[in-house]
Design a protein around this motif. Structure first.
Motif, PDB file in Angstrom:
ATOM      1  N   MET A 146      29.915  65.838  20.464  1.00 58.86           N
ATOM      2  CA  MET A 146      28.834  66.341  19.627  1.00 58.86           C
ATOM      3  C   MET A 146      27.676  66.842  20.489  1.00 58.86           C
ATOM      4  SD  MET A 146      27.820  66.844  16.470  1.00 58.86           S
ATOM      5  CE  MET A 146      28.604  65.715  15.306  1.00 58.86           C
ATOM      6  N   VAL A 147      27.287  66.058  21.486  1.00 54.69           N
ATOM      7  CA  VAL A 147      26.179  66.446  22.362  1.00 54.69           C
ATOM      8  C   VAL A 147      26.538  67.718  23.134  1.00 54.69           C
ATOM      9  CG1 VAL A 147      24.820  65.747  24.369  1.00 54.69           C
ATOM     10  CG2 VAL A 147      25.279  64.105  22.541  1.00 54.69           C
ATOM     11  N   LYS A 148      27.778  67.828  23.603  1.00 54.51           N
ATOM     12  CA  LYS A 148      28.211  69.022  24.332  1.00 54.51           C
ATOM     13  C   LYS A 148      28.230  70.250  23.420  1.00 54.51           C
ATOM     14  CE  LYS A 148      31.028  66.597  27.779  1.00 54.51           C
ATOM     15  NZ  LYS A 148      32.420  66.332  28.273  1.00 54.51           N
ATOM     16  N   THR A 149      28.600  70.060  22.158  1.00 51.51           N
ATOM     17  CA  THR A 149      28.603  71.176  21.207  1.00 51.51           C
ATOM     18  C   THR A 149      27.203  71.749  21.040  1.00 51.51           C
ATOM     19  OG1 THR A 149      30.502  70.256  20.010  1.00 51.51           O
ATOM     20  CG2 THR A 149      29.114  71.832  18.826  1.00 51.51           C
ATOM     21  N   ILE A 150      26.232  70.871  20.836  1.00 50.63           N
ATOM     22  CA  ILE A 150      24.848  71.315  20.667  1.00 50.63           C
ATOM     23  C   ILE A 150      24.337  71.975  21.940  1.00 50.63           C
ATOM     24  CG2 ILE A 150      22.486  70.483  20.326  1.00 50.63           C
ATOM     25  CD1 ILE A 150      23.699  68.344  18.444  1.00 50.63           C
ATOM     26  N   ALA A 151      24.641  71.382  23.097  1.00 50.10           N
ATOM     27  CA  ALA A 151      24.188  71.938  24.371  1.00 50.10           C
ATOM     28  C   ALA A 151      24.780  73.327  24.603  1.00 50.10           C
ATOM     29  CB  ALA A 151      24.568  70.999  25.515  1.00 50.10           C
ATOM     30  N   GLN A 152      26.046  73.519  24.245  1.00 56.32           N
ATOM     31  CA  GLN A 152      26.670  74.824  24.447  1.00 56.32           C
ATOM     32  C   GLN A 152      26.077  75.885  23.532  1.00 56.32           C
ATOM     33  OE1 GLN A 152      29.526  75.825  26.816  1.00 56.32           O
ATOM     34  NE2 GLN A 152      28.010  77.383  26.267  1.00 56.32           N
ATOM     35  N   LEU A 153      25.826  75.539  22.277  1.00 59.13           N
ATOM     36  CA  LEU A 153      25.189  76.487  21.363  1.00 59.13           C
ATOM     37  C   LEU A 153      23.795  76.870  21.859  1.00 59.13           C
ATOM     38  CD1 LEU A 153      26.248  74.906  17.934  1.00 59.13           C
ATOM     39  CD2 LEU A 153      27.125  77.017  18.947  1.00 59.13           C
ATOM     40  N   ASN A 154      23.062  75.905  22.375  1.00 61.94           N
ATOM     41  CA  ASN A 154      21.735  76.187  22.926  1.00 61.94           C
ATOM     42  C   ASN A 154      21.820  77.090  24.158  1.00 61.94           C
ATOM     43  OD1 ASN A 154      20.337  74.714  21.012  1.00 61.94           O
ATOM     44  ND2 ASN A 154      20.267  72.852  22.229  1.00 61.94           N
ATOM     45  N   ALA A 155      22.821  76.853  25.004  1.00 64.77           N
ATOM     46  CA  ALA A 155      22.978  77.660  26.216  1.00 64.77           C
ATOM     47  C   ALA A 155      23.285  79.111  25.863  1.00 64.77           C
ATOM     48  CB  ALA A 155      24.082  77.071  27.100  1.00 64.77           C
ATOM     49  N   TRP A 156      24.168  79.323  24.904  1.00 63.99           N
ATOM     50  CA  TRP A 156      24.489  80.691  24.487  1.00 63.99           C
ATOM     51  C   TRP A 156      23.279  81.361  23.847  1.00 63.99           C
ATOM     52  CZ3 TRP A 156      29.687  78.735  22.190  1.00 63.99           C
ATOM     53  CH2 TRP A 156      30.669  78.747  23.191  1.00 63.99           C
ATOM     54  N   ALA A 157      22.513  80.611  23.051  1.00 68.68           N
ATOM     55  CA  ALA A 157      21.317  81.179  22.430  1.00 68.68           C
ATOM     56  C   ALA A 157      20.324  81.637  23.499  1.00 68.68           C
ATOM     57  CB  ALA A 157      20.667  80.153  21.506  1.00 68.68           C
ATOM     58  N   GLU A 158      20.189  80.852  24.571  1.00 65.07           N
ATOM     59  CA  GLU A 158      19.267  81.228  25.644  1.00 65.07           C
ATOM     60  C   GLU A 158      19.768  82.472  26.383  1.00 65.07           C
ATOM     61  OE1 GLU A 158      16.982  79.144  29.456  1.00 65.07           O
ATOM     62  OE2 GLU A 158      18.311  77.965  28.160  1.00 65.07           O
ATOM     63  N   GLU A 159      21.084  82.526  26.636  1.00 67.88           N
ATOM     64  CA  GLU A 159      21.655  83.692  27.306  1.00 67.88           C
ATOM     65  C   GLU A 159      21.428  84.973  26.505  1.00 67.88           C
ATOM     66  OE1 GLU A 159      25.766  83.258  28.332  1.00 67.88           O
ATOM     67  OE2 GLU A 159      25.495  81.196  29.038  1.00 67.88           O
TER      68      GLU A 159
END
Length: 289
Positions: A146-159
């Motif tokens: 769950m934590v990795k899912t949120i972190a990945q969505l945030n990373a793509w949003a920043e990119e």
């Protein structure tokens, strides 16, 4: 256990695990009933609710933000024994979707049947599990995915220079443990609401009014809901914004902040009314860091 996420009238879904499954049956999968009619106007839902008993229920009323109004887009979804639902929306998901699809292995790319951001987020979550076809899942595996899912969505949003916040109230279960998160990709704004209550049973004390009973200070049930289900404010605690909650098979409630760049220590548990008194042993709430 019960998890109830609110929306509007664009369909609904109920998922549950059969209360009569064999205790050694590690491959049990949930039953799921969905419909595009409003939940409050569905005769079959009334018939099912009157007869079904289950130790763990997921329920979702959909407010469409992406994807057509059809049964394929109704929450919850399952992959094997794992069940998932979402309240909120991934900001500008249409810009992010190509990155997500490229990340997924072939089997998860083909798994998604609908076209909502919520179901694609489920596929992303599954990609972070060590073995999605395992007979048993540890609650730590579910929490970390769950934590990795949120972190990945945030990373793509920043990119992609997406600055609009995403509302990510996700819920997942393997039939034994439940992991829920109340989250927004903002350091100042509040996430969509999420509450929980625990005790022995709900009791009707006058027509249309219920309260949670804590007989002998036992917790035989935990209910998580987008909004309180009763008028008794003392029965409900707010899950803080950007916190993750785990309910163990023994009904222990574990709360953990998600300490990423949107973490704000000033956003904590809302204080209860001054008249509220909770016995010392009435709630097994463990703050983990």
């Amino acid at each position: 256990m019960a998890v109830l996420l609110n929306g509007s009238g664009d369909g609904f879904g109920v998922g549950w695990y059969d209360s009569d499954y064999a205790k050694d049956d590690e491959k049990k999968t949930p039953c799921i009933f969905t419909s595009v009619t409003p939940a409050w106007n569905n005769t079959n839902l009334v018939r099912l609710a009157d007869k079904i008993k289950s130790p763990l229920v997921f329920a979702h009323v959909r407010a469409s933000t992406s994807g057509a109004v059809n049964e394929a887009n109704c929450h919850p979804w399952n992959y094997g024994k794992i069940m998932w639902m979402h309240n909120g929306g991934i900001a500008q998901f249409e810009k992010m979707k190509r990155k997500l699809l490229s990340h997924l292995p072939e089997n998860l790319f083909l798994f998604v049947q609908g076209n909502t951001d919520s179901e694609w987020a489920f596929a992303l979550f599954l990609s972070f599990l060590p073995n999605i076809d395992a007979d048993r899942f540890d609650q730590t595996q579910l929490k970390e995915a769950m934590v990795k899912t949120i972190a990945q969505l945030n990373a793509w949003a920043e990119e992609l220079d997406i600055t609009e916040p995403s509302l990510l109230n996700f819920a997942v279960t393997d039939g034994e443990s439940v992991v829920c998160v109340r989250y927004i990709s903002s350091k100042t704004e509040e996430a969509a609401s999420l509450y929980f209550s625990s005790g022995t049973r709900f009791e009707c004390y006058r027509p249309g009014h219920y309260r949670m009973i804590k007989a002998d200070r036992r917790e035989d049930m935990v209910v998580i809901a987008s909004e309180p289900l009763t008028f008794e404010k003392a029965d409900w605690l707010t899950i803080p914004t950007n916190n993750l909650m785990v309910i163990t098979p023994k009904l222990n409630v574990l709360l953990q902040p998600i300490k990423d760049k949107f973490y704000n220590p000033d956003r904590g548990l809302e204080p209860l009314p001054e008249t509220t008194q909770i016995p010392d042993a009435s709630l097994r709430l463990t703050q983990t860091v």
